[in-house]
Write a protein that holds these residues in place. Sequence first.
Motif, PDB file in Angstrom:
ATOM      1  N   THR A 185      64.243 -42.342 -67.235  1.00  0.00           N
ATOM      2  CA  THR A 185      63.043 -43.097 -66.874  1.00  0.00           C
ATOM      3  C   THR A 185      62.664 -42.799 -65.432  1.00  0.00           C
ATOM      4  OG1 THR A 185      63.648 -44.893 -68.381  1.00  0.00           O
ATOM      5  CG2 THR A 185      62.016 -45.389 -66.678  1.00  0.00           C
ATOM      6  N   LEU A 186      61.419 -42.403 -65.239  1.00  0.00           N
ATOM      7  CA  LEU A 186      60.879 -42.133 -63.913  1.00  0.00           C
ATOM      8  C   LEU A 186      59.732 -43.097 -63.650  1.00  0.00           C
ATOM      9  CD1 LEU A 186      60.681 -38.223 -64.093  1.00  0.00           C
ATOM     10  CD2 LEU A 186      62.490 -39.574 -63.024  1.00  0.00           C
ATOM     11  N   VAL A 187      59.567 -43.473 -62.384  1.00  0.00           N
ATOM     12  CA  VAL A 187      58.491 -44.386 -62.021  1.00  0.00           C
ATOM     13  C   VAL A 187      57.748 -43.865 -60.801  1.00  0.00           C
ATOM     14  CG1 VAL A 187      57.960 -46.670 -61.062  1.00  0.00           C
ATOM     15  CG2 VAL A 187      59.515 -46.474 -62.997  1.00  0.00           C
ATOM     16  N   LEU A 197      57.758 -41.318 -68.141  1.00  0.00           N
ATOM     17  CA  LEU A 197      57.240 -41.578 -66.788  1.00  0.00           C
ATOM     18  C   LEU A 197      56.294 -42.775 -66.848  1.00  0.00           C
ATOM     19  CD1 LEU A 197      56.607 -40.837 -63.796  1.00  0.00           C
ATOM     20  CD2 LEU A 197      54.835 -39.297 -64.679  1.00  0.00           C
ATOM     21  N   TYR A 198      56.507 -43.718 -65.936  1.00  0.00           N
ATOM     22  CA  TYR A 198      55.638 -44.894 -65.847  1.00  0.00           C
ATOM     23  C   TYR A 198      54.912 -44.889 -64.503  1.00  0.00           C
ATOM     24  CZ  TYR A 198      58.476 -46.771 -69.680  1.00  0.00           C
ATOM     25  OH  TYR A 198      59.135 -46.960 -70.871  1.00  0.00           O
ATOM     26  N   VAL A 199      53.601 -45.049 -64.543  1.00  0.00           N
ATOM     27  CA  VAL A 199      52.817 -45.288 -63.330  1.00  0.00           C
ATOM     28  C   VAL A 199      52.557 -46.791 -63.287  1.00  0.00           C
ATOM     29  CG1 VAL A 199      50.701 -44.787 -62.067  1.00  0.00           C
ATOM     30  CG2 VAL A 199      51.738 -43.012 -63.497  1.00  0.00           C
ATOM     31  N   LEU A 233      60.167 -42.044 -58.322  1.00  0.00           N
ATOM     32  CA  LEU A 233      59.792 -40.666 -58.018  1.00  0.00           C
ATOM     33  C   LEU A 233      58.895 -40.571 -56.800  1.00  0.00           C
ATOM     34  CD1 LEU A 233      60.433 -37.930 -59.348  1.00  0.00           C
ATOM     35  CD2 LEU A 233      58.232 -38.091 -60.518  1.00  0.00           C
ATOM     36  N   ASP A 234      57.945 -41.494 -56.696  1.00  0.00           N
ATOM     37  CA  ASP A 234      56.981 -41.473 -55.591  1.00  0.00           C
ATOM     38  C   ASP A 234      56.327 -42.841 -55.469  1.00  0.00           C
ATOM     39  OD1 ASP A 234      55.526 -40.510 -53.474  1.00  0.00           O
ATOM     40  OD2 ASP A 234      54.743 -38.771 -54.539  1.00  0.00           O
TER      41      ASP A 234
END
Length: 287
Positions: A111-113, A77-79, A132-133
Motif C-alpha cells: 500500500t502506497l499513499v 496507491l491511494y491519493v 510516498l509523497d
Amino acid sequence: MASMKDIKRRKESVSSTQQITKAMNLVATAKLQKAKQSVLEARPYFEQIHKTISSILATSQGINHPYLEKRDGKKVLYVVISSNRGLAGGYNSNVVKLVTKHIRENQNDSTLVIAAGKKAQDSMKKEKVELLDAYNGLIENPNYEEAKKLSEQVVDLFNRKDADEVYVAYTAFHSTLSQEAKLMKLLPLSPEDFKLENEDDNQAMMNYEPSEEEVLNYIVPKYVKSLLFGTLKESAASEHGARMTAMDSATNNATEMIDKLTLLYNRARQASITQEITEIVSGADAL
C-alpha cells in the motif's frame, strides 16, 4: 457550588473562545463562497472528458489498452485529500477512516499513499502506511499546474507497474451543510463506470484516427488530471463548509454555556448577599 470568582473567570474564558469561533466562522463563510464558485466552474470540463471516454468505450469494440487492463497484483496507491488544519468537524477523520477501512478489507500486497494535506499525512504515518509523497500546499489553493504534477506522478507509477490500482479519497461537496467522504477508483478504468446516459448515443460506430488506443493514450492522462483537480476543488469547498458548520455550532454552544454560567453567577451572588444580610441581622439581634 463554585465561588463567584471561579465562575466569572470561567465565563470570561468561554467568552474569549466564542470570539475566536465566531471569527473563524466568518472567515470560513467568506472562503466558502469563492470555493463553491470554483467547484461549479471546474465541473463542466470534467463532465465533458468523462462523456468523451464513455463515447469511445461505448462505440468501439475490442479495445486493448494498459489503462483498461485489470492486473493480478494487489499493489494499491491511494491519493488521500485532507486539510492542513483541524477544527472542521469530521472532515478529516471521515476520509482517513474510509481509506483505512478499504486497506483492511482488501488485504493489499503493498500500500502506497500520496497525501494532500497535513492531516492525511499524519494519520497515514500513524497507520504505518508507506507515505510516498506529500502535497500539503496544494489543498490551500488548488491550481491546475500543481494538480498536473500530482497526476503525472500517479500515471507514471501506474505505467511503471509500481501500482496496480489507484484510488483517490476526497470529500464531495453537495451543499454548505452536506459533504460526503468518497473513495473513487482512478486507474485502471472500468467500462462499467463509463456508461452513456443516453443509450441512443452509442448506436453508431465511430472511427478514430490513428486508433482508439492512441486516443485513450492521450485523453486518459487528461482525465486523471481533471479528476484530481476536481476532487481538490471539491475537498477545499467541503473543508470550508465543514469548518463553518463546526464553528457555528461551537459559537452556539458557547452562548448556551455563557447563559448557564451567568445564571450560576447570579445565584452565587444572591446567596452571598443573603448570607451577609443574615449575618447583619444576627449581629443586631445579639446586641
